[in-house]
Design a protein around this motif. Structure first.
Motif, PDB file in Angstrom:
ATOM      1  N   GLY A  68       0.788  -1.230   0.000  1.00 19.91           N
ATOM      2  CA  GLY A  68       0.000   0.000   0.000  1.00 19.91           C
ATOM      3  C   GLY A  68       0.815   1.273   0.000  1.00 19.91           C
ATOM      4  N   SER A  69       2.101   1.169  -0.351  1.00 17.42           N
ATOM      5  CA  SER A  69       2.952   2.351  -0.389  1.00 17.42           C
ATOM      6  C   SER A  69       2.547   3.262  -1.545  1.00 17.42           C
ATOM      7  CB  SER A  69       4.421   1.937  -0.523  1.00 17.42           C
ATOM      8  OG  SER A  69       4.813   1.169   0.590  1.00 17.42           O
ATOM      9  N   GLN A  70       2.808   4.565  -1.383  1.00 17.76           N
ATOM     10  CA  GLN A  70       2.332   5.565  -2.329  1.00 17.76           C
ATOM     11  C   GLN A  70       3.506   6.352  -2.904  1.00 17.76           C
ATOM     12  OE1 GLN A  70      -1.293   6.184  -2.744  1.00 17.76           O
ATOM     13  NE2 GLN A  70      -1.304   4.193  -1.719  1.00 17.76           N
ATOM     14  N   LEU A  71       3.638   6.337  -4.238  1.00 19.83           N
ATOM     15  CA  LEU A  71       4.697   7.062  -4.934  1.00 19.83           C
ATOM     16  C   LEU A  71       4.068   8.057  -5.899  1.00 19.83           C
ATOM     17  CD1 LEU A  71       5.472   3.781  -4.756  1.00 19.83           C
ATOM     18  CD2 LEU A  71       7.640   4.635  -5.651  1.00 19.83           C
ATOM     19  N   LEU A  72       4.597   9.275  -5.905  1.00 20.75           N
ATOM     20  CA  LEU A  72       4.093  10.347  -6.760  1.00 20.75           C
ATOM     21  C   LEU A  72       5.196  10.791  -7.700  1.00 20.75           C
ATOM     22  CD1 LEU A  72       2.422  12.445  -3.906  1.00 20.75           C
ATOM     23  CD2 LEU A  72       1.315  10.760  -5.395  1.00 20.75           C
TER      24      LEU A  72
END
Length: 225
Positions: free
Chosen positions: A196-200
């Motif tokens: 569930g990690s978030q990268l932008l």
């Protein structure tokens, strides 16, 4: 025997502070260069960073099996950690080249040339459910990146990455892959990877992409050298 502190952060956590890829951060002046790979292997993180000069951002990055000229989650994590320690370090210096750092609110980002990262086997799947159903034991390439659109319209993606040959059965969040996928698709992305990690990401040019996210501190520990 020398006791060395290992500072730990979780990189690319979600807005609640959950998930994220753990990163070990070590004072490089305490660890000889020829001992760093062994230390990284013993620590067991997907990457460990050795900081040789915090003010100038000079560092080395190691997986459990090899040194990396550039990697995304270590540079984002170190940029955040240095700032938390009171350093104003606008550029990190890794073997691949200079890595500019920017901050916006709780997002820390780094800029890199997508070609600096590892070579990935790319597999686009039909749905996020297919990505989530993949068995890590089925993959033996150095780096296999599975992804699918959550919404092509909004640029949201679900992904996972496997690198068993590098000692990483599954990487929780892979910043260098995010820069490459952004360049391949020629658009900014919001990637959910791993658990569930978030990268932008943003696209500046074909040779300049930013990847960023939130970082959270985790408990530190020590090891004996």
């Amino acid at each position: 025997m020398t006791t060395v502190d290992v500072h730990v952060v979780r990189v690319f956590v979600d807005p609640s502070g959950a998930f994220g890829n753990p990163l070990g951060i070590v004072d490089g002046t305490l660890v000889p260069v020829d001992a760093r790979l062994g230390v990284a292997a013993a620590l067991g993180y997907s990457e460990t960073v050795f900081i040789d000069d915090p003010a100038d951002g000079v560092l080395q990055i190691f997986t459990p099996t090899v040194e990396m000229p550039f990697a995304g989650h270590p540079t984002v994590g170190v940029a955040w950690w240095l700032h938390s320690q009171g350093y104003d370090t606008p550029v990190l210096r890794v073997p691949a080249g200079p890595v500019p750092v920017t901050r916006s609110g709780d997002i820390t980002s780094v800029q890199a040339d997508p070609s600096w990262g590892s070579t990935f086997t790319w597999r686009q799947l039909e749905s996020p459910d297919e990505v989530l159903a993949a068995d890590p034991a089925s993959f033996s390439d150095d780096h296999t990146y599975l992804w699918s659109w959550i919404s092509e319209e909004t640029g949201t993606i679900r992904s996972r990455m496997f690198a068993p040959a590098m000692g990483i059965p599954e990487d929780e969040a892979t910043g260098s892959a995010a820069t490459q996928l952004t360049a391949r698709l020629a658009r900014p992305l919001h990637i959910t990877q791993g658990t569930g990690s978030q990268l932008l990401t943003t696209l500046i040019s074909p040779t300049a992409v930013t990847v960023g996210g939130r970082v959270a501190a985790a408990p530190s520990h020590t090891f004996n050298l």
